[in-house]
Design a protein around this motif. Structure first.
Motif, short mmCIF file in Angstrom:
data_model
loop_
_atom_site.label_atom_id
_atom_site.label_comp_id
_atom_site.label_asym_id
_atom_site.label_seq_id
_atom_site.Cartn_x
_atom_site.Cartn_y
_atom_site.Cartn_z
N LYS A 1 20.14 15.78 63.31
CA LYS A 1 20.57 16.14 61.95
C LYS A 1 19.40 16.49 61.04
O LYS A 1 19.57 17.16 60.03
CB LYS A 1 21.36 14.97 61.34
CG LYS A 1 22.80 14.91 61.80
CD LYS A 1 23.71 14.58 60.61
CE LYS A 1 25.18 14.86 60.88
NZ LYS A 1 25.86 13.73 61.51
N THR B 1 16.27 20.65 60.42
CA THR B 1 16.90 21.62 59.51
C THR B 1 15.88 22.66 59.05
O THR B 1 14.67 22.41 59.10
CB THR B 1 17.45 20.90 58.27
OG1 THR B 1 16.37 20.21 57.64
CG2 THR B 1 18.55 19.91 58.62
N ASP C 1 15.78 18.66 52.83
CA ASP C 1 17.20 18.46 52.54
C ASP C 1 17.93 19.80 52.44
O ASP C 1 17.61 20.62 51.59
CB ASP C 1 17.31 17.69 51.21
CG ASP C 1 18.75 17.47 50.78
OD1 ASP C 1 19.67 18.03 51.43
OD2 ASP C 1 18.95 16.74 49.78
N PRO C 2 18.90 20.04 53.33
CA PRO C 2 19.59 21.34 53.36
C PRO C 2 20.18 21.75 52.01
O PRO C 2 20.19 22.93 51.68
CB PRO C 2 20.70 21.14 54.39
CG PRO C 2 20.23 20.02 55.25
CD PRO C 2 19.40 19.13 54.37
N GLU C 3 20.65 20.76 51.22
CA GLU C 3 21.23 21.10 49.92
C GLU C 3 20.15 21.66 48.99
O GLU C 3 20.39 22.58 48.22
CB GLU C 3 21.87 19.85 49.29
CG GLU C 3 23.21 19.49 49.90
CD GLU C 3 24.17 20.68 49.95
OE1 GLU C 3 24.39 21.31 48.89
OE2 GLU C 3 24.70 20.98 51.05
N GLU C 4 18.96 21.07 49.06
CA GLU C 4 17.84 21.55 48.25
C GLU C 4 17.33 22.90 48.76
O GLU C 4 17.01 23.79 47.98
CB GLU C 4 16.68 20.54 48.29
CG GLU C 4 16.97 19.22 47.61
CD GLU C 4 16.97 19.34 46.09
OE1 GLU C 4 16.19 20.15 45.57
OE2 GLU C 4 17.79 18.65 45.45
N LYS D 1 18.91 25.20 50.17
CA LYS D 1 19.84 26.28 49.80
C LYS D 1 19.43 26.98 48.51
O LYS D 1 19.68 28.15 48.31
CB LYS D 1 21.24 25.68 49.60
CG LYS D 1 22.20 25.99 50.72
CD LYS D 1 23.60 25.61 50.29
CE LYS D 1 24.27 24.84 51.43
NZ LYS D 1 25.39 24.03 50.96
N LYS D 2 18.81 26.20 47.59
CA LYS D 2 18.45 26.77 46.29
C LYS D 2 17.11 27.50 46.35
O LYS D 2 16.67 28.07 45.36
CB LYS D 2 18.35 25.64 45.25
CG LYS D 2 19.65 24.92 44.99
CD LYS D 2 19.40 23.77 44.01
CE LYS D 2 20.18 22.53 44.42
NZ LYS D 2 19.61 21.30 43.90
N SER E 1 15.99 29.39 52.32
CA SER E 1 17.31 29.57 52.92
C SER E 1 17.35 30.93 53.62
O SER E 1 16.84 31.91 53.11
CB SER E 1 18.39 29.50 51.84
OG SER E 1 18.15 30.48 50.86
#
Ligand code: 4AD
Ligand code: MG
Length: 480
Positions: free
Chosen positions: A60, A63, A98-101, A103-104, A108
């Motif tokens: 996991k 990334t 962190d994938p969420e970070e 993304k911004k 990405s």
């Protein structure tokens, strides 16, 4: 176990020995295929993970953007697109992302505009485009030194802080230790720089030329390669407030020799890039083709990037006097049809980039060296011709770039130089040392300055100068 670099592994044969590599994850597909990049090459190395053998929690963390260490065997690749791949036996997460970070950010995996990449300039070197540009920039820097060192030049470090304005144009950044709010004033009510750190007014250098001249008049052949600063408010795709300039200076050399040197030097470094940056240039060429597809036909380049570079090194630069150029421009279609923003009506006009680009891109269709400019539009130190109105100046003009080199034969005659400084209001007390050179064994000498970023732009095909230097400084922007 020795740590390996991807560039080397991609060129080696499969082997039974385990290797270690570090890098950043570009993508992780199907819980199985890691595309890993370590900056050594534009190419990624495929690392194959047998997910049954690894903890779910570890997988996991593989990334996009994460830094990892991989241990495994280099084997023949089963898939298409690469000859070898790593059969992974061990993965260590060195730095999570962190994938969420992610993304911004520009990390990405999507196409991002160059403007957006500039906003995150600390991350953009992780993209293919910027890593290719910056590796090429590094190779070109080395080529610059190699050329001059092979040809008997001494590398000279000229001062960054100066008390003189080399170009006489006055577009300088002040250097001061005084506090703007409480600076001491003199009797006239102006800031009293006698109380400043250097006890005089000082600035960041706009050019190392004048100091380089002093060393050429002792070492014979010298060059500088360092940062220069211009406080001109030019918001264009070819101007920076901080840029790197290469300035050779040669004693006993006239303008013809200077033009020969500039042409030979440029061809050498461009050829060096062709030979040493093949993969990056291949990528950048494709990038440029993709960008240009969206442009109207008339704005596209006539040749793919690498063909253009080959063209430069295998053709003579066209040498044209300013006077001839003015005649060509006067008669040109855009001038007759009033398409130029600045129309050319008479001899003496300063050439704008629209004129330079017309000459290079439309008329001659090759690099052009313009020489013998009117004295009135050029700097005080350029040697006056016998006609009394032109100087031994030269500019090298390049397709898509415009002026890439500016240089001249220097005025070596004491009286003529002194008169010129008087006429142009150049302070002689400040530059007594420059005049001294003409008193003690003066000699014909010449040199030029090449804007390194403009060269990198030309070689990489990047349209904006902000995208060929790590942290561009331009009006209103000094981030990072
Ligand atoms: O033509 P320039 O102003 O010439 C000089 O400074 C001379 N003292 C050089 C010499 O003879 N030693 O600048 C030289 C080159 C230009 O041709 C251009 O390539 C680059 O420096 N240049 C710039 N590059 C990026 N941003 C700017 N603001 C630049 N200004 C000049
Ligand atoms: Mg110039």
């Amino acid at each position: 176990m020795q740590t390996k670099y991807i560039k080397d592994l991609l060129q080696s044969e499969p082997s039974l020995h385990e290797v270690v590599i570090n890098g950043w994850v570009r993508s992780f597909r199907s819980n199985r295929f890691i595309a890993l990049n370590d900056g050594s090459t534009i190419k990624n190395l495929q690392c194959v993970v047998n997910f049954e053998n690894f903890e779910e929690t570890l997988l996991k963390k593989i990334t996009t953007g994460a830094a990892i260490k991989v241990v495994g065997n280099l084997v023949e690749s089963q898939g298409k697109g690469q000859n070898v791949e790593i059969q992974v036996s061990k993965v260590e997460i060195l730095g999570e992302a962190d994938p969420e970070e992610v993304k911004k950010t520009i990390l990405s995996p999507k196409r991002h505009s160059l403007e957006f990449l500039r906003e995150q300039a600390h991350l953009r070197v992780r993209t293919n485009t910027f890593s290719a540009v910056m590796r090429t920039r590094s190779k070109l820097s080395f080529a610059v030194h190699e050329y001059f060192q092979k040809n008997g030049f001494n590398y000279m470090h000229t001062p960054i802080i100066t008390g003189s304005d080399a170009e006489g144009a006055g577009e300088m950044f002040r250097v001061t230790g005084l506090d703007a709010k409480s600076a001491p004033l003199n009797e006239e009510g102006n800031v009293d720089y006698k109380q400043d750190f250097f006890e005089k007014e000082t600035n960041l250098t706009v050019s190392g030329q004048l100091e380089a001249e002093t060393y050429a008049m002792g070492l014979g052949k010298v060059y500088t390669f360092g940062p220069t600063f211009r406080a001109e408010n030019s918001n264009t795709s070819r101007h920076l407030a901080e840029f790197w300039m290469i300035e050779p200076e040669v004693a006993f050399c006239d303008l013809d020799g200077n033009m020969d040197l500039a042409e030979d030097f440029i061809k050498y470094v461009v050829n060096y890039a062709i030979e040493h940056c093949a993969e990056d240039l291949e990528f950048l060429e494709q990038r440029l083709l993709d960008v240009e597809k969206t442009k109207p036909q008339a704005e596209r380049s006539e040749m793919p990037l690498r063909e253009k570079l080959e063209f430069i090194i295998s053709n003579n630069f066209k040498r044209v006097s300013y006077t001839e150029a003015i005649e060509i421009l006067k008669r040109s279609k855009p001038n007759q049809k009033k398409k130029f923003k600045y129309l050319i009506n008479e001899w003496g006009a300063d050439l704008q980039s629209e004129h330079e680009r017309f000459l290079v891109e439309k008329h001659f269709k090759c690099p052009v060296i313009l020489f013998d400019y009117p004295a009135d539009i050029k700097s005080f130190y350029m040697r006056l011709n016998d006609d009394g109105k032109t100087v031994r100046a030269m500019d090298v003009l390049f397709p898509g770039i415009g002026e890439i080199v500016g240089g001249s034969q220097r005025e070596e005659r004491y009286d003529v130089l002194k008169q010129k400084m008087e006429d142009m209001g150049i302070p002689q007390d400040e530059l007594y040392w420059y005049l001294d050179l003409r008193k003690f064994g003066t000699a014909v000498h010449s040199g030029f300055g090449l804007g390194f970023e403009r060269l990198v732009q030309f070689v990489t095909g990047m349209g904006n100068i902000r995208d060929v230097i790590p942290y561009p400084r331009t009006p209103g922007n000094a981030s990072f």
